[in-house]
Motif scaffolding. Structure first.
Motif, PDB file in Angstrom:
ATOM      1  N   GLY A  50       0.736  -1.238   0.088  1.00 34.04           N
ATOM      2  CA  GLY A  50       0.114  -0.104  -0.054  1.00 34.04           C
ATOM      3  C   GLY A  50       0.982   1.338  -0.170  1.00 34.04           C
ATOM      4  N   LEU A  51       2.088   1.337   0.145  1.00 34.79           N
ATOM      5  CA  LEU A  51       2.912   2.418   0.012  1.00 34.79           C
ATOM      6  C   LEU A  51       3.076   3.258  -1.350  1.00 34.79           C
ATOM      7  CD1 LEU A  51       6.250   1.376   1.945  1.00 34.79           C
ATOM      8  CD2 LEU A  51       4.171   2.204   2.807  1.00 34.79           C
ATOM      9  N   LEU A  52       2.666   2.276  -2.479  1.00 32.23           N
ATOM     10  CA  LEU A  52       2.281   2.993  -3.644  1.00 32.23           C
ATOM     11  C   LEU A  52       1.020   2.421  -4.100  1.00 32.23           C
ATOM     12  CD1 LEU A  52       5.844   2.721  -5.321  1.00 32.23           C
ATOM     13  CD2 LEU A  52       4.746   4.747  -4.730  1.00 32.23           C
ATOM     14  N   THR A  53       0.359   3.080  -4.978  1.00 26.88           N
ATOM     15  CA  THR A  53      -0.918   2.530  -5.816  1.00 26.88           C
ATOM     16  C   THR A  53      -0.725   2.090  -7.058  1.00 26.88           C
ATOM     17  OG1 THR A  53      -1.883   4.614  -6.162  1.00 26.88           O
ATOM     18  CG2 THR A  53      -2.336   3.857  -4.087  1.00 26.88           C
ATOM     19  N   PRO A  54      -1.503   1.272  -7.809  1.00 28.16           N
ATOM     20  CA  PRO A  54      -1.335   0.797  -9.043  1.00 28.16           C
ATOM     21  C   PRO A  54      -1.555   1.883 -10.181  1.00 28.16           C
ATOM     22  CG  PRO A  54      -3.331  -0.155  -8.296  1.00 28.16           C
ATOM     23  CD  PRO A  54      -2.389   0.297  -7.028  1.00 28.16           C
ATOM     24  N   GLU A  55      -2.639   2.786  -9.797  1.00 23.28           N
ATOM     25  CA  GLU A  55      -2.960   3.731 -10.578  1.00 23.28           C
ATOM     26  C   GLU A  55      -2.013   4.777 -10.862  1.00 23.28           C
ATOM     27  OE1 GLU A  55      -6.696   6.470 -12.115  1.00 23.28           O
ATOM     28  OE2 GLU A  55      -6.876   5.553  -9.899  1.00 23.28           O
ATOM     29  N   GLU A  56      -1.242   5.175  -9.716  1.00 20.85           N
ATOM     30  CA  GLU A  56      -0.460   6.289  -9.561  1.00 20.85           C
ATOM     31  C   GLU A  56       0.894   5.932 -10.457  1.00 20.85           C
ATOM     32  OE1 GLU A  56       1.038   7.653  -5.901  1.00 20.85           O
ATOM     33  OE2 GLU A  56       1.110   5.771  -4.934  1.00 20.85           O
ATOM     34  N   VAL A  57       1.322   4.622 -10.133  1.00 21.61           N
ATOM     35  CA  VAL A  57       2.463   4.357 -11.027  1.00 21.61           C
ATOM     36  C   VAL A  57       2.274   4.043 -12.510  1.00 21.61           C
ATOM     37  CG1 VAL A  57       3.454   3.195  -8.962  1.00 21.61           C
ATOM     38  CG2 VAL A  57       2.208   1.626 -10.504  1.00 21.61           C
ATOM     39  N   CYS A  58       1.243   3.482 -12.841  1.00 22.72           N
ATOM     40  CA  CYS A  58       0.639   3.517 -14.315  1.00 22.72           C
ATOM     41  C   CYS A  58       0.622   4.704 -14.732  1.00 22.72           C
ATOM     42  CB  CYS A  58      -0.263   2.523 -14.420  1.00 22.72           C
ATOM     43  SG  CYS A  58      -0.529   0.870 -14.217  1.00 22.72           S
ATOM     44  N   ARG A  59       0.133   5.890 -14.269  1.00 23.31           N
ATOM     45  CA  ARG A  59      -0.252   7.150 -14.538  1.00 23.31           C
ATOM     46  C   ARG A  59       1.240   7.835 -14.996  1.00 23.31           C
ATOM     47  NH1 ARG A  59      -5.167   7.162 -17.008  1.00 23.31           N
ATOM     48  NH2 ARG A  59      -6.659   6.457 -15.389  1.00 23.31           N
ATOM     49  N   ALA A  60       2.155   7.501 -14.037  1.00 25.38           N
ATOM     50  CA  ALA A  60       3.501   8.176 -14.051  1.00 25.38           C
ATOM     51  C   ALA A  60       4.146   7.786 -15.052  1.00 25.38           C
ATOM     52  CB  ALA A  60       4.286   8.009 -12.534  1.00 25.38           C
ATOM     53  N   ALA A  61       4.380   6.203 -15.428  1.00 24.07           N
ATOM     54  CA  ALA A  61       4.801   5.755 -16.410  1.00 24.07           C
ATOM     55  C   ALA A  61       4.248   6.124 -17.901  1.00 24.07           C
ATOM     56  CB  ALA A  61       4.630   4.317 -16.408  1.00 24.07           C
ATOM     57  N   GLU A  62       3.076   6.417 -17.982  1.00 26.10           N
ATOM     58  CA  GLU A  62       2.448   6.966 -19.327  1.00 26.10           C
ATOM     59  C   GLU A  62       2.944   8.441 -19.457  1.00 26.10           C
ATOM     60  OE1 GLU A  62      -2.088   7.314 -21.226  1.00 26.10           O
ATOM     61  OE2 GLU A  62      -1.652   7.837 -19.209  1.00 26.10           O
ATOM     62  N   ARG A  63       2.811   9.094 -18.403  1.00 27.75           N
ATOM     63  CA  ARG A  63       3.552  10.464 -18.432  1.00 27.75           C
ATOM     64  C   ARG A  63       4.726  10.599 -19.058  1.00 27.75           C
ATOM     65  NH1 ARG A  63       0.632  11.183 -13.700  1.00 27.75           N
ATOM     66  NH2 ARG A  63       2.416  11.307 -12.413  1.00 27.75           N
ATOM     67  N   ALA A  64       5.779   9.540 -18.681  1.00 27.82           N
ATOM     68  CA  ALA A  64       7.026   9.437 -19.019  1.00 27.82           C
ATOM     69  C   ALA A  64       7.082   9.380 -20.678  1.00 27.82           C
ATOM     70  CB  ALA A  64       7.845   8.309 -18.164  1.00 27.82           C
ATOM     71  N   TYR A  65       6.138   8.324 -21.029  1.00 26.00           N
ATOM     72  CA  TYR A  65       6.106   8.220 -22.407  1.00 26.00           C
ATOM     73  C   TYR A  65       5.739   9.480 -23.183  1.00 26.00           C
ATOM     74  CZ  TYR A  65       3.963   7.178 -27.000  1.00 26.00           C
ATOM     75  OH  TYR A  65       3.815   7.269 -28.281  1.00 26.00           O
ATOM     76  N   ARG A  66       4.712   9.965 -22.548  1.00 24.97           N
ATOM     77  CA  ARG A  66       4.161  11.351 -23.248  1.00 24.97           C
ATOM     78  C   ARG A  66       5.113  12.544 -23.449  1.00 24.97           C
ATOM     79  NH1 ARG A  66      -0.403   9.370 -25.737  1.00 24.97           N
ATOM     80  NH2 ARG A  66      -1.805   8.168 -24.367  1.00 24.97           N
ATOM     81  N   ALA A  67       6.058  12.511 -22.178  1.00 24.67           N
ATOM     82  CA  ALA A  67       7.094  13.330 -22.311  1.00 24.67           C
ATOM     83  C   ALA A  67       8.294  12.990 -22.980  1.00 24.67           C
ATOM     84  CB  ALA A  67       7.364  13.747 -20.552  1.00 24.67           C
ATOM     85  N   GLY A  68       8.362  11.827 -23.737  1.00 25.83           N
ATOM     86  CA  GLY A  68       9.508  11.404 -24.422  1.00 25.83           C
ATOM     87  C   GLY A  68      10.612  11.105 -23.542  1.00 25.83           C
ATOM     88  N   GLU A  69      10.376  10.733 -22.591  1.00 25.27           N
ATOM     89  CA  GLU A  69      11.332  10.069 -21.527  1.00 25.27           C
ATOM     90  C   GLU A  69      11.425   8.691 -21.594  1.00 25.27           C
ATOM     91  OE1 GLU A  69       9.888  11.721 -18.079  1.00 25.27           O
ATOM     92  OE2 GLU A  69      10.538  13.751 -18.352  1.00 25.27           O
ATOM     93  N   ALA A  70      10.644   7.986 -22.398  1.00 31.14           N
ATOM     94  CA  ALA A  70      10.857   6.633 -22.207  1.00 31.14           C
ATOM     95  C   ALA A  70      10.000   5.894 -23.406  1.00 31.14           C
ATOM     96  CB  ALA A  70      10.231   5.583 -20.919  1.00 31.14           C
ATOM     97  N   PRO A  71      10.662   4.940 -24.310  1.00 34.81           N
ATOM     98  CA  PRO A  71       9.792   4.446 -25.484  1.00 34.81           C
ATOM     99  C   PRO A  71       8.616   3.710 -25.158  1.00 34.81           C
ATOM    100  CG  PRO A  71      11.656   3.271 -24.878  1.00 34.81           C
ATOM    101  CD  PRO A  71      11.826   4.367 -24.019  1.00 34.81           C
TER     102      PRO A  71
END
Length: 549
Positions: free
Chosen positions: A278-299
Motif C-alpha cells: 500500500g505504500l504505492l498504488t497501481p494507478e499512480e505508478v501506471c499514470r506516472a509511467a504513461e506521463r514518462a512516455y508522453r514526455a518523451g522520457e521512455a519509449p
C-alpha cells in the motif's frame, strides 16, 4: 447527537492513507488498530526480510497517522498479552475501547477473509467489510467478466482495462496502434552491457530494531537480513519509483526478460513489496509511467511492458484468485506429486541458473518474473513437483508474496496445475531458452549444448521427458504442435535415453534427513502447512557430480 465510536482495523498490507478503512475517519472519536501477530508471520515461514519489511513499514505508518493527531492502538509482537492472532487482538481491542462498530477493508487472502466473516458473526459490535479501493478492477467486476468461462485469458482482460482506464489509449484505439509490445520485450543483455545501480534505503533506527526482533524470534526462517534495503515509508517508495522512471524504465521493455549472474535487479522497478503493502498504488505508478512516455522520457514498448505487468497481470491474477477460490488451489491437472528438492532452500545445486536465482532470493527476498517463471518455475514444472509444495515455497521466499498474487501465478502460469484456466499451454522450456536469455550456462557444471548423458543440461532431457510423459493430454494443443512434431520424428533410441536420463536425475532428488546438518547454519527447512512431518529433498545427483570433480 452522540458520535459513534469506531475501531478501524488496518492490516499490515494496507498502509495507505487512502485505504477504504480510513476514508471517513473521525480523529476525535475513532481508533486505528494495527497489530503485529505471530500467526501472520508463521502460517508459512516467511522470508526474514518480508517480516522485517512489513513490521517496519507498519511502525512507520502508525507514526505518520499519530503525527496527524489520529489515535493509533499499535500492538507490537513482543507486547505483554499479545495473543498472536488477528482475532485475539481484535477482541482485546474491542474490549479496551468499548467501540460501537468495527471497520475493515477486505483482505488479500482467502484465509483472512474467512476470519473476517467470523468476526461479523461472533465479535459483538457490527463489522463492516469494505471493498479494497486500491485496485483498479473491483472483485465483483472481475467476477462479472469471468462469468462461467472455462478459460480466462489475461490479454482480453488487459485490453478491457486499457479501455476502462484510458491508459495508453488514443480514443478507442491503443497508442501506437498495438495493444501489446511483448515481442520487443525479449532481448538478452549484450555482452559487457552495464546496468543501473539499485537505489537502496539503509535501515533506520526503527528498521534496525525490527531486524533485531526478526533475527531473534524468527531465526529458523528462510533468508538473510544483511542486505535489507527496501523502502519502508511512502516517501522512500516514491523515491525508489522515481529512480526507476529515470534510469530503469527507458530500457525496461528491452531487457525485462533478461537474466545475468550476480545481477539480480537489472532494469526492474523493485516496487512490488511497496505496491502490495500500500505504500504505492497501481494507478499512480501506471499514470506516472504513461506521463514518462508522453514526455518523451521512455519509449512506448518499455512503458507498455511495465503497464501490462501492473494493469494487466497484477489486476488479473487478483481477480482470478477471488473468482475461483477456494477450489482453485485444489486442482492438479498434470498430477504432479514429487517432493520439493532440498536445493530450493539451500541453493546447493550444480545447475548454475538455479543456484544463482535461489541464492539471490535468499539474500534479497527477490527474483524477477522470468527467474521465477523460467528457472525455478520451469524446473518445478518439468520435474513434476507437487503444486502445494511449490506454491508454499514461492509464498515463503519473496518479500512481495501474498497468496492472492502468488497462487494464481504459480498454480496457473508456472505449473499449469489449473489445466489451462490461465494459460493456453504450459511454460515449459529446455536449457536453450535459459542460455539465450542469460549468461548462467557459461558458469555451469552441465553442458547446455548436450541433450542427453550425465553431463547434459538437465533442463534438456527434462523438457522432452515432460512432453513424452504428458503427450496424451498435451499433444493436441495447437501451441505445442511444433515440439510434438519434432518428438514424433525422434529416434526411439534417443527417446529412451531421454526417459532414462530424466529418471536417473529425478530419482536422485531424495529426501532430506530429519534435521539440517550442523554445517548448514541457518538454512530454513520451512515445513509445509499441510504435511508438517515432511522435509525438503536433497540434490544428491549434484553432490555426486561435485565429488567427481
Amino acid at each position: 447527537m452522540i458520535a459513534i465510536r469506531t475501531l478501524r482495523f488496518l492490516l499490515g498490507d494496507q498502509l495507505t492513507r487512502r485505504i477504504a478503512t480510513l476514508t471517513d475517519l473521525d480523529p476525535d472519536h475513532d481508533v486505528v488498530l494495527m497489530v503485529e501477530v505471530r500467526a501472520e508471520a508463521t502460517y508459512v515461514r516467511h522470508h526474514k526480510q518480508k517480516i522485517a519489511f512489513l513490521f517496519s513499514a507498519m511502525r512507520h505508518f502508525a507514526a505518520e497517522l499519530e503525527a496527524e493527531g489520529i489515535t493509533v492502538d499499535y500492538v507490537r509482537l513482543d507486547a505483554p498479552g499479545n495473543t498472536g492472532s488477528f482475532t485475539g487482538e481484535l477482541e482485546r481491542a474491542v474490549a479496551r475501547h468499548a467501540v460501537d462498530r468495527v471497520v475493515v477493508t477486505e483482505p488479500g487472502e482467502w484465509r483472512v477473509w474467512t476470519m473476517m466473516e467470523g468476526w461479523r458473526a461472533d465479535l459483538g459490535p457490527p463489522v463492516e467489510i469494505r471493498d479494497d479501493n486500491r485496485f483498479l478492477c473491483p472483485r465483483a467486476d472481475f467476477a462479472a467478466w469471468a462469468g462461467d468461462r472455462r478459460s480466462l485469458r489475461m490479454e482480453t482482460f488487459y485490453r478491457g482495462m486499457r479501455r476502462r482506464t484510458g491508459l495508453l489509449m488514443e480514443g478507442t484505439e491503443p497508442t501506437g496502434g498495438r495493444w501489446n509490445f511483448d515481442p520487443e520485450n525479449r532481448k538478452g543483455l549484450p555482452k559487457g552491457h552495464g546496468v543501473p545501480e539499485r537505489v537502496g534505503f539503509p535501515p533506520d533506527a526503527v528498521t534496525r530494531e525490527v531486524i533485531a526482533l526478526v533475527e531473534r524470534d524468527f531465526a529458523d526462517h528462510f533468508g538473510e537480513t544483511d542486505a535489507f534495503a527496501w523502502p519502508v515509508t511512502r516517501a522512500e517508495a516514491i523515491a525508489a519509483f522515481k529512480h526507476f522512471l529515470a534510469v530503469g524504465l527507458p530500457a525496461f521493455g528491452d531487457y525485462q526478460d533478461a537474466m545475468r549472474a550476480d545481477a539480480p535487479f537489472l532494469y526492474h522497478a523493485l516496487i512490488a513489496p511497496a505496491l502490495n503493502a500500500g505504500l504505492l498504488t497501481p494507478e499512480e505508478v501506471c499514470r506516472a509511467a504513461e506521463r514518462a512516455y508522453r514526455a518523451g522520457e521512455a519509449p512506448l514498448h518499455c512503458v507498455e511492458g511495465f503497464i501490462r505487468q501492473i494493469l494487466g497481470w497484477r489486476e488479473y491474477v487478483r481477480g482470478l484468485y477471488w473468482a475461483r477460490m477456494p477450489d482453485y488451489a485444489a486442482s492438479n491437472a498434470l498430477e504432479a506429486t514429487r517432493d520439493l528438492p532440498w536445493f530450493y532452500w539451500s541453493g546447493e545445486t550444480a545447475m548454475n541458473c538455479l543456484a544463482q536465482c535461489i541464492g539471490a532470493t535468499r539474500t534479497h527476498a527477490y527474483a524477477h518474473h522470468i527467474q521465477r517463471l523460467m528457472v525455478t518455475g520451469n524446473f518445478a514444472l518439468l520435474a513434476g513437483l507437487a503444486p502445494e509444495q511449490v506454491e508454499e515455497w514461492y509464498l515463503v521466499v519473496y518479500a512481495d508474496a501474498y497468496e492472492w498474487v502468488e497462487l494464481p501465478n504459480v498454480h496457473g502460469m508456472v505449473l499449469w496445475a489449473d489445466g489451462g484456466v490461465m494459460g493456453s499451454k504450459p511454460y515449459a522450456a529446455s536449457g536453450a531458452y535459459i542460455n539465450r536469455m542469460s549468461d548462467y550456462c557459461r558458469g555451469c557444471a552441465y553442458d547446455v549444448a548436450k541433450k542427453t548423458g550425465p553431463s547434459a543440461c538437465p533442463f534438456n532431457y527434462l523438457y522432452w521427458n515432460f512432453l513424452i510423459r504428458h503427450a496424451e493430454r498435451l499433444a493436441g494443443n495447437p501451441r505445442l504442435a511444433m515440439p510434438y512434431r519434432t518428438l514424433a520424428r525422434m529416434d526411439p533410441t534417443k527417446r529412451a535415453a531421454i526417459v532414462d536420463d530424466a529418471a536417473r536425475f529425478l530419482d536422485g532428488l531424495d529426501a532430506a534427513p530429519p534435521a539440517a546438518p550442523a554445517d548448514q547454519g541457518t538454512l530454513a527447512l520451512a515445513p509445509p502447512r499441510s504435511k508438517p512431518a515432511r522435509h525438503p529433498a536433497r540434490d544428491t545427483v549434484t553432490r555426486a557430480s561435485r565429488r567427481k570433480g
